[in-house]
Design a protein around this motif. Structure first.
Motif, PDB file in Angstrom:
ATOM      1  N   TYR A 255       0.810  -1.226   0.000  1.00  0.00           N
ATOM      2  CA  TYR A 255       0.000   0.000   0.000  1.00  0.00           C
ATOM      3  C   TYR A 255       0.841   1.273   0.000  1.00  0.00           C
ATOM      4  CZ  TYR A 255      -3.710  -3.282   1.208  1.00  0.00           C
ATOM      5  OH  TYR A 255      -4.589  -4.334   1.211  1.00  0.00           O
ATOM      6  N   ALA A 256       2.020   1.218  -0.584  1.00  0.00           N
ATOM      7  CA  ALA A 256       2.853   2.422  -0.661  1.00  0.00           C
ATOM      8  C   ALA A 256       2.249   3.398  -1.671  1.00  0.00           C
ATOM      9  CB  ALA A 256       4.272   2.061  -1.077  1.00  0.00           C
ATOM     10  N   THR A 257       2.196   4.673  -1.305  1.00  0.00           N
ATOM     11  CA  THR A 257       1.715   5.716  -2.208  1.00  0.00           C
ATOM     12  C   THR A 257       2.656   6.918  -2.130  1.00  0.00           C
ATOM     13  OG1 THR A 257       0.340   7.010  -0.681  1.00  0.00           O
ATOM     14  CG2 THR A 257      -0.636   5.006  -1.601  1.00  0.00           C
ATOM     15  N   ASP A 258       2.522   7.810  -3.098  1.00  0.00           N
ATOM     16  CA  ASP A 258       3.339   9.027  -3.114  1.00  0.00           C
ATOM     17  C   ASP A 258       2.797  10.098  -2.174  1.00  0.00           C
ATOM     18  OD1 ASP A 258       5.001   7.925  -5.037  1.00  0.00           O
ATOM     19  OD2 ASP A 258       3.815   8.719  -6.709  1.00  0.00           O
ATOM     20  N   PHE A 259       1.625   9.835  -1.590  1.00  0.00           N
ATOM     21  CA  PHE A 259       0.954  10.880  -0.820  1.00  0.00           C
ATOM     22  C   PHE A 259       0.740  10.500   0.642  1.00  0.00           C
ATOM     23  CE2 PHE A 259      -0.719  10.579  -5.189  1.00  0.00           C
ATOM     24  CZ  PHE A 259      -0.193  11.748  -5.708  1.00  0.00           C
ATOM     25  N   GLU A 260       1.377   9.423   1.110  1.00  0.00           N
ATOM     26  CA  GLU A 260       1.041   8.903   2.428  1.00  0.00           C
ATOM     27  C   GLU A 260       1.497   9.785   3.585  1.00  0.00           C
ATOM     28  OE1 GLU A 260       2.755   5.041   2.802  1.00  0.00           O
ATOM     29  OE2 GLU A 260       4.697   5.678   2.085  1.00  0.00           O
ATOM     30  N   ASP A 261       2.377  10.736   3.336  1.00  0.00           N
ATOM     31  CA  ASP A 261       2.754  11.651   4.411  1.00  0.00           C
ATOM     32  C   ASP A 261       1.655  12.677   4.680  1.00  0.00           C
ATOM     33  OD1 ASP A 261       5.194  10.468   4.915  1.00  0.00           O
ATOM     34  OD2 ASP A 261       6.278  11.729   3.490  1.00  0.00           O
ATOM     35  N   ASP A 262       0.747  12.845   3.736  1.00  0.00           N
ATOM     36  CA  ASP A 262      -0.313  13.840   3.885  1.00  0.00           C
ATOM     37  C   ASP A 262      -1.714  13.251   3.927  1.00  0.00           C
ATOM     38  OD1 ASP A 262       1.477  16.156   3.721  1.00  0.00           O
ATOM     39  OD2 ASP A 262       1.745  15.562   1.629  1.00  0.00           O
ATOM     40  N   PHE A 263      -1.856  12.000   3.475  1.00  0.00           N
ATOM     41  CA  PHE A 263      -3.177  11.391   3.400  1.00  0.00           C
ATOM     42  C   PHE A 263      -3.118   9.955   3.934  1.00  0.00           C
ATOM     43  CE2 PHE A 263      -2.907  14.502  -0.013  1.00  0.00           C
ATOM     44  CZ  PHE A 263      -4.065  15.241   0.166  1.00  0.00           C
ATOM     45  N   PHE A 264      -4.293   9.434   4.326  1.00  0.00           N
ATOM     46  CA  PHE A 264      -4.381   8.022   4.679  1.00  0.00           C
ATOM     47  C   PHE A 264      -5.281   7.315   3.677  1.00  0.00           C
ATOM     48  CE2 PHE A 264      -7.859   9.997   7.128  1.00  0.00           C
ATOM     49  CZ  PHE A 264      -8.933   9.180   6.802  1.00  0.00           C
ATOM     50  N   LEU A 265      -5.156   5.992   3.611  1.00  0.00           N
ATOM     51  CA  LEU A 265      -6.010   5.176   2.756  1.00  0.00           C
ATOM     52  C   LEU A 265      -7.176   4.652   3.572  1.00  0.00           C
ATOM     53  CD1 LEU A 265      -3.368   3.048   0.806  1.00  0.00           C
ATOM     54  CD2 LEU A 265      -4.615   5.049  -0.015  1.00  0.00           C
ATOM     55  N   LYS A 266      -8.364   4.820   3.038  1.00  0.00           N
ATOM     56  CA  LYS A 266      -9.581   4.383   3.723  1.00  0.00           C
ATOM     57  C   LYS A 266     -10.211   3.244   2.943  1.00  0.00           C
ATOM     58  CE  LYS A 266     -13.892   6.352   5.580  1.00  0.00           C
ATOM     59  NZ  LYS A 266     -14.671   7.613   5.691  1.00  0.00           N
ATOM     60  N   VAL A 267     -10.630   2.197   3.633  1.00  0.00           N
ATOM     61  CA  VAL A 267     -11.218   1.044   2.956  1.00  0.00           C
ATOM     62  C   VAL A 267     -12.579   1.425   2.375  1.00  0.00           C
ATOM     63  CG1 VAL A 267     -12.138  -1.280   3.251  1.00  0.00           C
ATOM     64  CG2 VAL A 267     -10.040  -0.624   4.407  1.00  0.00           C
TER      65      VAL A 267
END
Length: 210
Positions: free
Chosen positions: A180-192
């Motif tokens: 689940y690596a993304t370029d935006f994970e320092d600013d956003f979270f992933l929601k199911v």
């Protein structure tokens, strides 16, 4: 010779992965909110801990489910006061490591004069979700994947518009580095958004088995 080499390579990979898997398993956190005892889940074998020693606010409530027998972790819940304060569980994390956090809620049967709750769920200062309960028998689950900003995070309930904020279980799972690596994970979270098991023969959830 090629098949023997392949088998040897598989054995090496298993030896390399097993210690990591065991280490990761030891880092799993499963909290039975409102619970008072330590136990291993009969289905997954994973250990559950009670929140009686880590949460001093609210009260433990026995859940009367209309479905009859339910897993042990859903036989209790923790109710919090109806006010504007945040009531938080602090979970230890490793800074910048990726985690899945899962909170679940089963209210059970309404008592006389009760109304089904609706309240807010936070991760630290970030609004995670609005929890709205409409069905006594349903287990409502909220999940997110995030990169830990520090050595701990707070999962908080607050601000009920109806009923009382509550929680049934809280789980924390460390993830492999590449998951689940993304370029935006320092600013956003992933929601199911949804979980779909194509080809499944039943609606039972698929859970980790130790």
């Amino acid at each position: 010779m090629a098949p023997l080499f392949s088998l040897f390579l598989v054995l090496i990979l298993l030896l390399l992965l097993t210690p990591y898997s065991l280490c990761q398993l030891e880092e799993f956190v499963s909290i039975d909110c409102g619970g008072t005892s330590y136990y291993n889940d009969s289905t997954t074998g994973l250990p559950w801990i009670p929140d009686s020693e880590i949460m001093k606010h609210g009260k433990a409530v026995e859940v009367q489910s209309p479905n009859g027998e339910v897993p042990l972790q859903y036989k209790t819940r923790r109710d919090f006061p109806i006010d504007s304060r945040k009531y938080c569980y602090t979970l230890k994390t490793e800074e910048r490591r990726r985690y899945l956090v899962r909170a679940s809620f089963q209210y059970g049967n309404l008592e006389d004069g009760d109304t089904y709750p609706q309240f807010l769920l936070f991760l630290d200062a970030t609004k995670w979700a609005t929890v709205s309960i409409y069905d006594a028998s349903r287990v409502y689950v909220k999940e997110m994947i995030f990169r830990a900003p520090s050595d701990s995070v707070d999962v908080c309930m607050c601000c009920a518009t109806t009923g009382s904020p509550f929680i049934s279980t809280l789980e924390l799972r460390p993830l492999n580095v590449s998951m689940y690596a993304t370029d935006f994970e320092d600013d956003f979270f992933l929601k199911v958004a949804a979980r779909i098991n194509f080809g499944a023969t039943s609606e039972d959830a698929v859970r980790f088995t130790s």
